[in-house]
Scaffold this motif. Structure first.
Motif, PDB file in Angstrom:
ATOM      1  N   HIS A  46       0.672  -1.398   0.138  1.00 37.91           N
ATOM      2  CA  HIS A  46      -0.026  -0.031  -0.025  1.00 37.91           C
ATOM      3  C   HIS A  46       0.938   1.309   0.022  1.00 37.91           C
ATOM      4  O   HIS A  46       0.308   2.402   0.212  1.00 37.91           O
ATOM      5  CB  HIS A  46      -0.813  -0.141   1.186  1.00 37.91           C
ATOM      6  N   ASN A  48       1.910   3.489  -1.978  1.00 38.70           N
ATOM      7  CA  ASN A  48       1.490   4.720  -3.022  1.00 38.70           C
ATOM      8  C   ASN A  48      -0.047   4.683  -3.242  1.00 38.70           C
ATOM      9  O   ASN A  48      -0.476   5.385  -3.917  1.00 38.70           O
ATOM     10  CB  ASN A  48       2.252   4.713  -4.000  1.00 38.70           C
ATOM     11  N   THR A  49      -0.638   4.148  -2.107  1.00 37.91           N
ATOM     12  CA  THR A  49      -2.092   4.135  -2.276  1.00 37.91           C
ATOM     13  C   THR A  49      -2.907   5.469  -2.049  1.00 37.91           C
ATOM     14  O   THR A  49      -2.248   6.217  -1.156  1.00 37.91           O
ATOM     15  CB  THR A  49      -2.811   2.947  -1.508  1.00 37.91           C
ATOM     16  N   PRO A  50      -3.964   5.806  -2.182  1.00 40.28           N
ATOM     17  CA  PRO A  50      -4.719   7.053  -1.949  1.00 40.28           C
ATOM     18  C   PRO A  50      -4.773   7.135  -0.369  1.00 40.28           C
ATOM     19  O   PRO A  50      -4.476   8.191   0.289  1.00 40.28           O
ATOM     20  CB  PRO A  50      -5.940   6.946  -2.463  1.00 40.28           C
ATOM     21  N   GLU A  51      -5.010   6.153   0.306  1.00 42.08           N
ATOM     22  CA  GLU A  51      -5.168   6.008   1.831  1.00 42.08           C
ATOM     23  C   GLU A  51      -3.831   6.511   2.355  1.00 42.08           C
ATOM     24  O   GLU A  51      -3.830   7.275   3.377  1.00 42.08           O
ATOM     25  CB  GLU A  51      -5.485   4.652   2.186  1.00 42.08           C
ATOM     26  N   ASN A  53      -1.101   8.049   0.819  1.00 45.02           N
ATOM     27  CA  ASN A  53      -0.980   9.543   0.459  1.00 45.02           C
ATOM     28  C   ASN A  53      -1.659  10.493   1.364  1.00 45.02           C
ATOM     29  O   ASN A  53      -1.146  11.553   1.433  1.00 45.02           O
ATOM     30  CB  ASN A  53      -1.061   9.520  -1.064  1.00 45.02           C
ATOM     31  N   THR A  54      -3.053  10.033   1.385  1.00 42.46           N
ATOM     32  CA  THR A  54      -3.852  11.270   2.176  1.00 42.46           C
ATOM     33  C   THR A  54      -3.342  11.411   3.562  1.00 42.46           C
ATOM     34  O   THR A  54      -3.676  12.386   4.286  1.00 42.46           O
ATOM     35  CB  THR A  54      -5.345  10.625   2.298  1.00 42.46           C
ATOM     36  N   TRP A  55      -2.668  10.174   4.171  1.00 41.61           N
ATOM     37  CA  TRP A  55      -2.265  10.358   5.774  1.00 41.61           C
ATOM     38  C   TRP A  55      -1.119  11.273   5.498  1.00 41.61           C
ATOM     39  O   TRP A  55      -0.694  11.866   6.638  1.00 41.61           O
ATOM     40  CB  TRP A  55      -2.021   8.763   6.139  1.00 41.61           C
ATOM     41  N   THR A  56      -0.312  11.371   4.689  1.00 40.74           N
ATOM     42  CA  THR A  56       1.127  11.696   4.725  1.00 40.74           C
ATOM     43  C   THR A  56       0.960  13.212   5.125  1.00 40.74           C
ATOM     44  O   THR A  56       1.702  14.106   5.747  1.00 40.74           O
ATOM     45  CB  THR A  56       1.868  11.575   3.518  1.00 40.74           C
ATOM     46  N   SER A 117       5.395  16.550  -0.163  1.00 42.60           N
ATOM     47  CA  SER A 117       5.379  16.107  -1.576  1.00 42.60           C
ATOM     48  C   SER A 117       6.853  15.166  -1.591  1.00 42.60           C
ATOM     49  O   SER A 117       7.864  15.364  -0.842  1.00 42.60           O
ATOM     50  CB  SER A 117       5.709  17.175  -2.551  1.00 42.60           C
TER      51      SER A 117
END
Length: 179
Positions: A46, A48-51, A53-56, A117
């Motif tokens: 997981h 590079n998953t949206p989940e 990436n949203t957490w970072t 980023s």
């Protein structure tokens, strides 16, 4: 002894009923660990998953909030008295939010936008248009009489581009962990 967990883990904002963890590991725990069985290879599957990436983004924001002295040092204002806080608009539409405000005794306010980023952050037209709206809402609602400076706090700095001239100062992840 009674432990008040919201005080240790975060804050609940009464008017919005929003919870904001204070510590990055609490955000990590609430996002990824506090669930039914998580697979043992979760991170390799997981990354590079949206989940993730949203957490970072919120996690990086919490790291920055915990490193205000280092941010002030990078901005070369560590010898100036400051008041540091986050701000959220009560009247503007759409609602404006400023990640970190550094209100300085020298009558300058750093309006800090925190962006995670994996490479140099490139300011696009959409973000370029949002920054003045945030600044204007802040000035209007607070009655600010100080000079506002746009500051970006990013992992790898700001990419030079069409919209990068709006940024007056920047801080990077390396600045947060310099000795």
């Amino acid at each position: 002894m009674t432990v008040n967990y919201p005080v240790l883990l975060g804050e609940i904002y009464p008017k919005t009923r929003r919870f904001r963890p204070k510590l990055p590991h609490c955000l990590f725990y609430l996002t990824f660990i506090d669930r039914a069985e998580v697979e043992t290879s979760y991170w390799s599957h997981h990354a590079n998953t949206p989940e993730v990436n949203t957490w970072t983004g919120p996690a990086y924001e919490l790291v920055c909030m915990a490193h205000i002295p280092q941010i002030k040092h990078a901005l070369r204002v560590d010898g100036i008295s400051t008041l540091n806080y986050s701000w959220r608009s009560k009247t503007s539409t759409p609602a404006a939010q400023i990640d970190i405000v550094i209100e300085r005794a020298d009558k300058i306010v750093n309006i800090c936008d925190v962006k995670y980023s994996q490479s140099a952050y490139e300011l696009d037209k959409d973000e370029y248009d949002k920054i003045p709206n945030r600044k204007n809402a802040f000035v209007k609602e607070t009655g600010l009489r100080h000079t506002p400076w746009i500051t970006m706090i990013t992992t790898e700095g700001i990419a030079t581009g069409k919209y990068s001239q709006m940024v007056q100062s920047q801080v990077t992840l390396d600045d947060l962990f310099k000795e």
